[in-house]
Scaffold this active site. Structure first.
Site, PDB file in Angstrom:
ATOM      1  N   ARG A   1      -3.948  -2.595  -4.408  1.00  0.00           N
ATOM      2  CA  ARG A   1      -3.646  -1.224  -3.762  1.00  0.00           C
ATOM      3  C   ARG A   1      -4.870  -0.512  -3.582  1.00  0.00           C
ATOM      4  O   ARG A   1      -4.859   0.452  -2.616  1.00  0.00           O
ATOM      5  CB  ARG A   1      -2.616  -0.351  -4.546  1.00  0.00           C
ATOM      6  CG  ARG A   1      -2.223   0.782  -3.650  1.00  0.00           C
ATOM      7  CD  ARG A   1      -0.827   1.206  -4.293  1.00  0.00           C
ATOM      8  NE  ARG A   1      -1.116   1.764  -5.700  1.00  0.00           N
ATOM      9  CZ  ARG A   1       0.095   2.211  -6.634  1.00  0.00           C
ATOM     10  NH1 ARG A   1       1.130   2.262  -6.047  1.00  0.00           N
ATOM     11  NH2 ARG A   1      -0.227   2.339  -7.812  1.00  0.00           N
TER      12      ARG A   1
ATOM     13  N   VAL B   1       4.493   1.039   3.095  1.00  0.00           N
ATOM     14  CA  VAL B   1       4.394   0.153   2.211  1.00  0.00           C
ATOM     15  C   VAL B   1       3.563   0.179   1.100  1.00  0.00           C
ATOM     16  O   VAL B   1       2.807   1.349   0.892  1.00  0.00           O
ATOM     17  CB  VAL B   1       3.820  -1.299   2.988  1.00  0.00           C
ATOM     18  CG1 VAL B   1       5.034  -1.527   4.226  1.00  0.00           C
ATOM     19  CG2 VAL B   1       2.486  -1.102   3.642  1.00  0.00           C
ATOM     20  N   GLU B   2       3.526  -0.745  -0.047  1.00  0.00           N
ATOM     21  CA  GLU B   2       2.866  -0.564  -1.228  1.00  0.00           C
ATOM     22  C   GLU B   2       3.124   0.911  -1.872  1.00  0.00           C
ATOM     23  O   GLU B   2       2.119   1.210  -2.488  1.00  0.00           O
ATOM     24  CB  GLU B   2       1.383  -0.984  -0.965  1.00  0.00           C
ATOM     25  CG  GLU B   2       1.153  -2.285  -0.633  1.00  0.00           C
ATOM     26  CD  GLU B   2      -0.118  -2.532  -0.846  1.00  0.00           C
ATOM     27  OE1 GLU B   2      -1.099  -1.845  -1.519  1.00  0.00           O
ATOM     28  OE2 GLU B   2      -0.635  -3.735  -0.349  1.00  0.00           O
ATOM     29  N   GLY B   3       4.301   1.417  -1.807  1.00  0.00           N
ATOM     30  CA  GLY B   3       4.554   2.572  -2.596  1.00  0.00           C
ATOM     31  C   GLY B   3       4.572   3.708  -1.385  1.00  0.00           C
ATOM     32  O   GLY B   3       3.525   3.918  -0.844  1.00  0.00           O
TER      33      GLY B   3
END
Length: 815
Positions: free
Chosen positions: A374, A496-498
């Site tokens: 991330r 995305v990704e949180g």
């Protein structure tokens, strides 16, 4: 005399507390003053009795623990919210780095500047100059996004052949083994050409099978899969998100049951898997599927734990029962993304990544790898996108004219250009500093959340400003539009990704407060110690340290506010000193406000998401200021770049100030609000937004070629070739600037200010007036052709705009 001694004692204690002196040092100072006061007759026996009544219970460990700490500990355990195993895994994952210094209120700026400057090695630079440059030139983004809704096959093959999907894989397995910084540079350059391209390359090099295998796979799994992934024989995807578990990924309903079954003619121990996943990048074309699921072992075939929990497995997609192939259509940025399903799919137990011993360890594996991934993919894509948008908007603003002047000279446009330039500078600084931390061996979970949130938000904000600047040029999709796809796809990175709402309101401060605070994690850990005496001792040590830390934060905050931080240390005594000093002031304020919020809200702080978000904003903007100052120093403190540094620091510190003000205004008690205003802002709010004069300077930097502008364009694809709109526009900017003196010469000879268009006719006029030569006329004619290409927009035959064949899943089934 008594008043003087007491005032002196309090002053010395405040100085000691400012410098984080411990309890024993403060007691020693107090005793010394009491003795001096007794000798001078200022303190009586009664004064000593009062002093000892306060100091002894706090200094004698047995008394303190029994009569003070024990009841506090009991109350603390009652109000402390329970922490789930997944929360514990998230807290334990990763490491703390510079963000911990900022959180604790006393950042050591010399330490920041001693961190190594990330650099590309010879091999990485050659990859940037060779394969990355080549693949950017191969791609026609309009063809890929509008006509093919995919990369052309020759581009796919080039990516495989040149190991674009193997940047993280070690050389011993055939990978490139690039640094995190190099991966970031590659992704920035790809993004500046096509978000479709960078998305497809970024995911396999982020959270996915390659990363998980290298860290947790068995040797047999590594030997089999990693060379195949490195060579492009396998295309990986990783399936985590379910319809019922998006941001709350730990609640995935997908499951696997440990059982025996038939595999290739033999009965083996294995897993019976059922899943339903969506939003999985590369799933439609993947040959190997990484799968996260909850493992059950009802018959105890692996051990005594019948619910091992989240587990990760690696499954070939040609396994019977695996469903892939259908695609989602993410906002006209059609990277390969889709669902995958499986019902009662049986695979051997050895398909678990890391083998049976890693059963139930999937969540820890994921959060540890995500803390690294991330920090690279989305922030790098965002930084590359912002830089490309900034350069393109600057050149367009200088080329495009309205009211007989370049639109970049209009103050409204200047305001947007300044934001683009400032964001480009600070986002590049943040991603460089953060990937540098990864290369130092850090797993910066808090930092990765900070830059994922803020850089994707800056990218979204930048696309809006760029669209405002370009007007109709930006909204007409077609082969000549370099903004449209990025504008449409901006929410993808936000989601995305949180999701960013989750990241800002829960993750940044939620993890930061526990990981970065010097005492909170120890206080929480003491609640889990079974031995009561040991638990009490651990809590006592942590709480006493916490109290001293809070007092120190109070003293530091009040002093720095009272003096305007003029006496705070700064590593340089130049025009940047005030930024270091103000950042130190707000760092102390963050430390104090964290403890105040914990005291006021207690266990409910976890649910006070807007309070947490503002505390997280403080930490985040301080990190962005730090990155900006580090970049300026790393690049040699070039004076011509200072306007960018000044804008970025003022902008981010202003946001720090606003977050503090909003925190104060949302405290539940009026007396507390009044007190905090006096402590934090005794003379009012000190930070002002960037001035109009400064924004004029910054906007100008984007519109004229210079060394500063070149540094902003670092790792951006600006090659002047037919498929690169921004590269062609850069050349047009140079052409326009070159002919402006020629144009002015003709206007002077004509005796009137001509409009800056139809330059071919202006050239003919100049020849007729005999004030220019043929070469100069050719320059004007060439510039006119290029100028029209920049400002023109696309139009289509109506037949070309008929809806395509994309149908929803429901319609497809009905058909």
């Amino acid at each position: 005399m008594t008043i003087i001694l007491v005032a002196s004692l309090l002053t010395f204690l405040a100085i000691a507390s400012y410098h984080r002196a411990n309890w024993h040092t403060c007691v020693g100072i107090s005793i010394a003053f009491m003795l001096i006061g007794s000798i001078l007759g200022a303190f009586s026996t009664f004064s000593w009795l009062i002093f000892l009544a306060i100091v002894l219970p706090l200094s004698v460990t047995s008394l303190r623990q029994q009569y003070i700490i024990k009841p506090i500990f009991a109350a603390f355990k009652k109000v402390t919210p329970t922490m789930s195993e997944t929360e514990k895994s998230a807290i334990d994952a990763g490491t703390t780095w510079w963000e911990a210094d900022l959180f604790c209120g006393d950042p050591d700026w010399n330490k920041l500047h001693k961190y190594p400057v990330p650099r590309l090695n010879t091999e990485e630079q050659a990859f940037m100059d060779g394969p990355v440059e080549t693949v950017c030139g191969m791609l026609d983004d309009w063809e890929a996004t509008h006509e093919l809704t995919d990369l052309p096959q020759d581009v796919w093959q080039y990516l495989k052949d040149n190991k674009f999907f193997a940047m993280i894989i070690k050389k011993e397995y055939g990978g490139l083994e690039f640094s995190a910084f190099a991966q970031s540079c590659v992704l920035q350059k790809l993004t500046s050409k096509s978000t479709l391209l960078s998305s497809i390359v970024g995911v396999p090099n982020s959270l996915g099978p390659g990363e998980l295998l290298q860290h947790y796979g068995t040797q047999e799994q590594k030997d089999h899969y990693l060379p195949r992934l490195a060579s492009g024989l396998e295309i990986p995807c990783f399936a985590l998100t379910s319809p019922e578990a998006g941001s709350d990924a730990s609640s995935i309903p997908d499951y696997g049951v440990v059982c025996k079954g038939m595999w290739q003619g033999e009965e083996v121990l294995g897993l019976n898997l059922t899943w339903n996943k969506r939003y999985i990048t590369l799933a439609p074309v993947a040959t190997v599927l990484g799968l996260a699921f909850k493992l059950r072992d009802p018959d105890g075939l692996l051990g005594n734990n019948k619910e091992p929990g989240i587990t990760c497995a690696l499954i070939p997609t040609d396994t019977p029962g695996v469903e892939i192939g259908r695609r989602h259509f993410p906002l006209n940025v059609p990277f390969q993304n889709g669902p995958t399903k499986g019902e009662n799919v049986f695979v051997p137990i050895d398909y678990i990544i890391g083998g049976p011993k890693m059963a139930g360890q999937g969540w820890r594996m994921l959060v540890e790898c995500l803390s690294v991934g991330r920090a690279i993919t989305l922030p790098s894509n965002s930084a590359g996108g912002v830089k490309a948008i900034a350069l393109a908007s600057g050149s367009y603003s200088r080329i495009r004219r309205q009211f007989r002047l370049p639109i970049g000279q209009m103050e409204g446009v200047e305001e947007s250009l300044a934001k683009l330039a400032g964001y480009a500078y600070s986002s590049d600084a943040a991603v460089s500093m953060s990937t540098g931390a990864v290369d130092l061996g850090e797993k910066p979970s808090v930092v990765s959340a900070i830059i994922k949130y803020h850089l994707t938000e800056q990218m979204r904000d930048s696309t809006m400003h760029a669209m405002d600047i370009h007007g109709g040029k930006g909204i007409m999709l077609g082969p000549n539009n370099y903004l449209g796809r990025g504008y449409q796809g901006a929410p993808i990175a936000i989601t995305v990704e949180g999701a960013n709402i989750l990241t800002r309101n829960m993750i940044i401060y939620g993890q930061g407060a526990i990981r970065c605070h010097p005492f909170v994690l120890d206080e929480l850990a003491s609640c889990s110690i079974e031995d009561k005496e040991e638990a009490l001792r651990a809590f006592d040590t942590a709480l006493m340290g916490h109290i001293g830390y809070t007092i120190s934060s109070f003293v530091r905050t009040f002093w720095l506010g009272l003096t305007g931080a003029k006496f705070a240390k700064a590593p340089f005594k130049d025009e940047t000193a005030e930024f270091y000093q103000t950042a130190s002031r707000f760092s102390a304020s963050l430390a104090l406000m964290s403890d105040i919020c914990m005291a006021v809200f207690g266990g409910s702080l976890k649910r006070k998401e807007r309070i947490s978000a503002r505390l997280g904003d403080l930490l985040s903007y301080l990190y962005l200021v730090s990155a900006t100052l580090k970049r300026y120093n790393d690049e040699g403190r070039k004076k011509e770049d200072f306007a960018l540094v000044q804008w970025s620091c003022q902008e981010h510190l202003y946001h720090c100030q606003r977050a503090l003000a909003d925190l104060i205004n949302n405290m539940p008690f009026a007396p507390l609000r009044a007190l905090l205003k006096v402590i934090l802002f005794p003379w009012g709010r000190p930070v002002r937004k960037p001035t109009d004069t400064l924004e004029h300077k910054v906007a100008h930097l984007l519109q004229v070629p210079s060394a500063t502008r070149d540094r902003l364009a670092n790792h951006i694809y600006l090659t002047n070739e037919p498929n690169n709109l921004i590269g062609r526009q850069e050349q047009t900017l140079k052409d326009i600037l070159a002919v402006e003196p020629i144009f002015d010469k003709i206007c002077l000879a004509k005796g009137q200010k001509l409009p800056f268009f139809a330059l071919d006719k202006v050239a003919a006029m100049g020849l007729e007036l005999n004030v220019i030569n043929e070469k100069e006329a050719d320059m004007l004619i060439k510039a006119e052709v290029a100028r029209l290409q920049v400002i023109d927009v696309d139009d289509f035959d109506p037949e070309d705009l008929k809806a395509g064949a994309a149908r929803s899943s429901k319609k497809s089934k009905a058909a």
